[in-house]
Design an enzyme around this catalytic site. Structure first.
Site, PDB file in Angstrom:
ATOM      1  CB  SER A 149      -0.876  -0.001   1.263  1.00  0.00           C
ATOM      2  OG  SER A 149      -1.533   1.239   1.461  1.00  0.00           O
ATOM      3  CE1 TYR A 162      -4.841  -1.949   4.879  1.00  0.00           C
ATOM      4  CE2 TYR A 162      -3.388  -0.134   4.294  1.00  0.00           C
ATOM      5  CZ  TYR A 162      -4.247  -1.140   3.920  1.00  0.00           C
ATOM      6  OH  TYR A 162      -4.500  -1.351   2.591  1.00  0.00           O
TER       7      TYR A 162
END
Length: 290
Positions: A149, A162
């Site tokens: 990401s 995350y």
């Protein structure tokens, strides 16, 4: 041709078998649809059985589906054996794509939520890599494509779990890439920016981490206003990047911005990112047209 030079050639995916996790929705579904249109047989896995069936029903190429929890290393190994028996040509690519989200401050984090995310977003990638890598090495060809990401490039508030998992995916894949030098197998890290998927709506959120009293629905809606790349466009970018032999694929104009900020101002990037977010929201969420 030397073994070293072989790793530098392009790797066409069209018409060649692939495996995709997280295929019930989002980028995973986009990858399945894009590659199926090129004639690629697709092996699809997801824990969401209904979504997986919907993805498979829309495809025209040969399809193998498996309801799979990527956290289960043994089940991943069993699926790899199933795919091996299903193949009638070398496996071109393994897309370890399944992922989830948690929104929380570090102070208020629920350890069970963070562990749930880590097991899916990081362990799931490791499990998938370990399950399918022996097949690719045996073939001496193929690509491991692991989804990180932009949050694997910079840390952002209220996304500590995350970010930690996505940084881990980045480090794991970078290390694997170096181990595979001189072979016909390669490893690719994907860094999507804001993609129009259901990840925010499916996230675990106990309360508004910023203390604004927003509901989960309101927070998801705000996130979706600043996502500027569709899942279909993301899938195309990823596949084209793999075919061009890229080791790292940035997905979306916001990903390029974040990557640049991480290099130029590694400790003060949040101010620029917050400004960009305000500009996108002021435009009604209209970013680049994908």
């Amino acid at each position: 041709m030397s073994r070293i030079s072989r790793t530098r050639i392009t790797r066409p995916l069209a018409g060649r078998p692939v495996m995709i996790t997280g295929a019930a929705s989002g980028i995973g579904r986009g990858l399945a649809q894009f590659l199926s249109r090129t004639g690629s047989p697709v092996a699809l896995a997801d824990i969401d059985e209904a979504g997986l069936k919907q993805t498979a029903a829309a495809l025209n190429s040969p399809v193998l589906t498996r309801v799979l929890d990527v956290r289960d290393a043994d089940d991943q190994l069993a699926f790899a054996d199933e795919v091996r028996g299903w193949l009638d040509a070398p496996l071109a690519a393994v897309f370890n794509n399944a992922g989830v989200a948690v929104a929380s401050s570090v102070l208020d984090a629920v350890p069970a939520d963070d562990e749930w995310l880590r097991q899916i977003n990081f362990d799931g990638v490791v499990n998938g890599t370990r399950a399918f890598l022996p097949l690719l090495v045996e073939q001496d060809q193929g690509v491991i494509v692991n989804t990180s990401s932009v949050y694997g490039l910079v840390g952002v508030p209220y996304e500590s779990a995350y970010c930690a998992a996505k940084f881990a995916v980045r480090g794991f894949t970078d290390a694997l890439r170096q181990e595979l030098r001189g072979t016909g197998v390669s490893a690719v890290t994907v860094h999507p920016g804001g993609i129009k998927t259901n990840i925010a709506r499916n996230a675990r959120v106990r309360k508004d981490p910023e203390g604004k009293g927003r509901t989960h629905e309101q927070m998801a809606a705000e996130f979706e206003k600043v996502t500027i790349t569709t899942a279909d466009k993301a899938a195309e970018i990823i596949c084209r990047g793999v075919e061009r032999g890229k080791a790292r694929i940035l997905v979306g104009p916001d990903a390029y911005l974040v990557d640049a900020l991480a290099r130029i101002t590694p400790t003060h990037y949040m101010g620029v990112m917050e400004l960009a977010e305000r500009v996108i929201r002021a435009r009604g969420g209209k970013g680049a047209k994908h």
